[in-house]
Design a protein around this motif. Structure first.
Motif, PDB file in Angstrom:
ATOM      1  N   GLN A  86     -15.380 -23.675  19.684  1.00 61.17           N
ATOM      2  CA  GLN A  86     -14.551 -23.946  18.513  1.00 61.17           C
ATOM      3  C   GLN A  86     -13.259 -23.132  18.527  1.00 61.17           C
ATOM      4  N   SER A  87     -13.342 -21.879  18.923  1.00 62.11           N
ATOM      5  CA  SER A  87     -12.145 -21.035  18.949  1.00 62.11           C
ATOM      6  C   SER A  87     -11.109 -21.590  19.911  1.00 62.11           C
ATOM      7  N   ASP A  88     -11.557 -22.035  21.074  1.00 56.89           N
ATOM      8  CA  ASP A  88     -10.625 -22.603  22.063  1.00 56.89           C
ATOM      9  C   ASP A  88      -9.910 -23.825  21.501  1.00 56.89           C
TER      10      ASP A  88
ATOM     11  N   ILE B 196      -0.494 -14.914   9.907  1.00 52.24           N
ATOM     12  CA  ILE B 196      -1.645 -14.806  10.809  1.00 52.24           C
ATOM     13  C   ILE B 196      -2.597 -15.959  10.536  1.00 52.24           C
ATOM     14  N   PHE B 197      -2.949 -16.669  11.601  1.00 51.66           N
ATOM     15  CA  PHE B 197      -3.969 -17.714  11.525  1.00 51.66           C
ATOM     16  C   PHE B 197      -5.182 -17.210  12.291  1.00 51.66           C
ATOM     17  N   ALA B 198      -6.296 -17.015  11.601  1.00 53.11           N
ATOM     18  CA  ALA B 198      -7.523 -16.530  12.230  1.00 53.11           C
ATOM     19  C   ALA B 198      -8.477 -17.686  12.468  1.00 53.11           C
ATOM     20  N   ALA B 199      -9.258 -17.609  13.540  1.00 54.43           N
ATOM     21  CA  ALA B 199     -10.136 -18.710  13.932  1.00 54.43           C
ATOM     22  C   ALA B 199     -11.316 -18.907  12.999  1.00 54.43           C
ATOM     23  N   ASN B 200     -11.559 -17.955  12.083  1.00 56.72           N
ATOM     24  CA  ASN B 200     -12.542 -18.207  11.023  1.00 56.72           C
ATOM     25  C   ASN B 200     -12.226 -17.334   9.813  1.00 56.72           C
ATOM     26  N   ASP B 201     -12.880 -17.593   8.707  1.00 49.88           N
ATOM     27  CA  ASP B 201     -12.587 -16.896   7.457  1.00 49.88           C
ATOM     28  C   ASP B 201     -12.948 -15.420   7.522  1.00 49.88           C
ATOM     29  N   ALA B 202     -14.059 -15.094   8.177  1.00 50.98           N
ATOM     30  CA  ALA B 202     -14.476 -13.690   8.236  1.00 50.98           C
ATOM     31  C   ALA B 202     -13.369 -12.837   8.855  1.00 50.98           C
ATOM     32  N   MET B 203     -12.782 -13.312   9.956  1.00 51.96           N
ATOM     33  CA  MET B 203     -11.700 -12.558  10.590  1.00 51.96           C
ATOM     34  C   MET B 203     -10.452 -12.561   9.720  1.00 51.96           C
ATOM     35  N   ALA B 204     -10.201 -13.667   9.016  1.00 48.61           N
ATOM     36  CA  ALA B 204      -9.041 -13.725   8.121  1.00 48.61           C
ATOM     37  C   ALA B 204      -9.182 -12.695   6.997  1.00 48.61           C
ATOM     38  N   LEU B 205     -10.381 -12.546   6.443  1.00 53.89           N
ATOM     39  CA  LEU B 205     -10.608 -11.549   5.401  1.00 53.89           C
ATOM     40  C   LEU B 205     -10.422 -10.141   5.957  1.00 53.89           C
ATOM     41  N   GLY B 206     -10.828  -9.933   7.213  1.00 56.80           N
ATOM     42  CA  GLY B 206     -10.594  -8.647   7.864  1.00 56.80           C
ATOM     43  C   GLY B 206      -9.107  -8.360   8.015  1.00 56.80           C
ATOM     44  N   CYS B 207      -8.357  -9.403   8.367  1.00 56.93           N
ATOM     45  CA  CYS B 207      -6.894  -9.265   8.473  1.00 56.93           C
ATOM     46  C   CYS B 207      -6.298  -8.847   7.125  1.00 56.93           C
ATOM     47  N   MET B 208      -6.771  -9.464   6.054  1.00 59.32           N
ATOM     48  CA  MET B 208      -6.261  -9.150   4.727  1.00 59.32           C
ATOM     49  C   MET B 208      -6.547  -7.693   4.362  1.00 59.32           C
ATOM     50  N   SER B 209      -7.708  -7.185   4.742  1.00 58.09           N
ATOM     51  CA  SER B 209      -8.039  -5.784   4.476  1.00 58.09           C
ATOM     52  C   SER B 209      -7.087  -4.850   5.207  1.00 58.09           C
ATOM     53  N   ALA B 210      -6.791  -5.171   6.466  1.00 59.63           N
ATOM     54  CA  ALA B 210      -5.883  -4.334   7.253  1.00 59.63           C
ATOM     55  C   ALA B 210      -4.466  -4.378   6.689  1.00 59.63           C
TER      56      ALA B 210
END
Length: 353
Positions: free
Chosen positions: A195-197, A246-260
């Motif tokens: 899916q990421s690819d 930033i476009f993250a391949a899933n929501d969990a990583m996107a939420l991590g981006c928001m924290s950073a």
């Protein structure tokens, strides 16, 4: 009479029917009138009789059980599919067994796989499978009815129900471009399911269609979890020219981006816009709400169960690939791209502070 000693003969005697009639009434295979079926089922319930699934299987009969293989029960995406599959399975008056592989779908030659393929179920559904090529080849060679959900890593002869990752990702990045963003980063996930690819393909396609040259520094590896998203965002923010989106391949990583981003006192979306994928439960309630994409989980689960049932019943399959479009959900985490001079001056001010 103890439950362990109750046999089909006892049930037939209690109901006043032959053993063969009792068997037909309880298994649903062959004719039995509604009156007889009700009488036999009442006798079975009163005596505490439970049909032996293994015995039925050894006789070549169906067990009326669907096996669902998952890699991570903690995943909200996986849980969404499992819940929807369970609801659809009930419509067929069947039971469901969940096997949590914990990501251990190895070389395709182990004892566990043999137990899966010859277990107490009529067919298997693999949800977001992380499997080796050898494991996939073994599944393809099996005579067991099998359907996979969201497997995109490579072509397979097995039926796959999947969401459209490429066009969904293209839509997400095109949205950012329309908002004026040009420095758009992508946070990859693992390559297990493919899916990421595919989401990266959509990201690259949108940039190319807009005439924007991709920057390799803006593509950072993550691991589909929140911590890896935060780490990826920190890497991106350390660039000489950080991204404005930033476009993250899933929501969990996107939420991590928001924290950073919050750690660096950057505003979302005024300083950096963020988009995820999957529309997990927390994405709508986080502040600001996360712009994301979602696959239609319930229709996909229904299609997977229906396709599996066709194969269990030896009916012609619908088709090898059943693909559903992604839905783009715009929330408050995306906004107009900031002007470069103003953004640079804010960055300098933060450094001086």
């Amino acid at each position: 009479m103890k439950k362990s000693t109750v046999t089909l003969v006892d049930v037939a005697k209690k109901a006043g029917v032959s053993v063969m009639t009792a068997s037909r009434a309880l298994s649903g295979e062959g004719y039995a009138s509604e009156e007889t079926r009700a009488k036999v089922q009442a006798a079975a319930q009163e005596l505490g009789y439970a049909p032996n699934a293994l015995a039925r299987m050894m006789k070549g009969g169906r067990t009326n059980v669907i096996g669902v293989v998952v890699n991570d029960l903690a995943s909200t995406v996986v849980n969404g599919f499992v819940t929807a599959i369970s609801e659809e399975v009930r419509k067929y008056e069947m039971d469901m067994f969940i096997y949590n592989s914990l990501g251990d779908l190895g070389d395709g030659k182990g004892k566990r796989l043999s137990q899966l393929l010859h277990g107490l179920w009529d067919g298997l559904i693999y949800v977001l499978p992380r499997m080796s090529d050898d494991y996939l080849r073994t599944l393809e060679a099996s005579t067991s009815p099998i359907v996979m959900i969201n497997y995109c890593k490579q072509e397979t002869t097995l039926p796959v129900v999947r969401g459209d990752n490429v066009n969904g990702a293209r839509d997400a990045v095109a949205h950012l471009i329309e908002l004026g963003h040009r420095r758009i980063a992508f946070v990859r996930g693992t390559a297990y399911t493919g899916q990421s690819d595919e989401r990266e393909r959509g990201y690259r396609a949108a940039l190319q269609e807009a005439g924007i040259e991709g920057d390799p520094e803006l593509i950072v590896q993550g691991d589909f979890n929140e911590q890896s998203g935060a780490d990826a965002a920190r890497t991106l923010l350390a660039l000489a020219e950080p991204p404005t989106a930033i476009f993250a391949a899933n929501d969990a990583m996107a939420l991590g981006c928001m924290s950073a981003l919050r750690e660096k006192e950057l505003r979302i979306p005024q300083d950096v816009s963020v988009i995820g994928f999957d529309d997990m439960a927390g994405s709508a309630v986080v502040q600001p709400g996360l712009t994301t994409l979602r696959h239609p989980v319930a229709p996909m689960a229904q299609a997977a169960v229906q396709e599996l049932m066709r194969r269990i019943q030896s009916q012609p399959g619908r088709r090898q690939r059943i693909e559903f479009p992604s839905e783009f959900v715009i929330r408050a985490s995306t906004g107009p791209g900031p002007e470069a001079p103003a953004r640079k001056s804010r960055a300098r001010a933060r450094k001086q502070a």
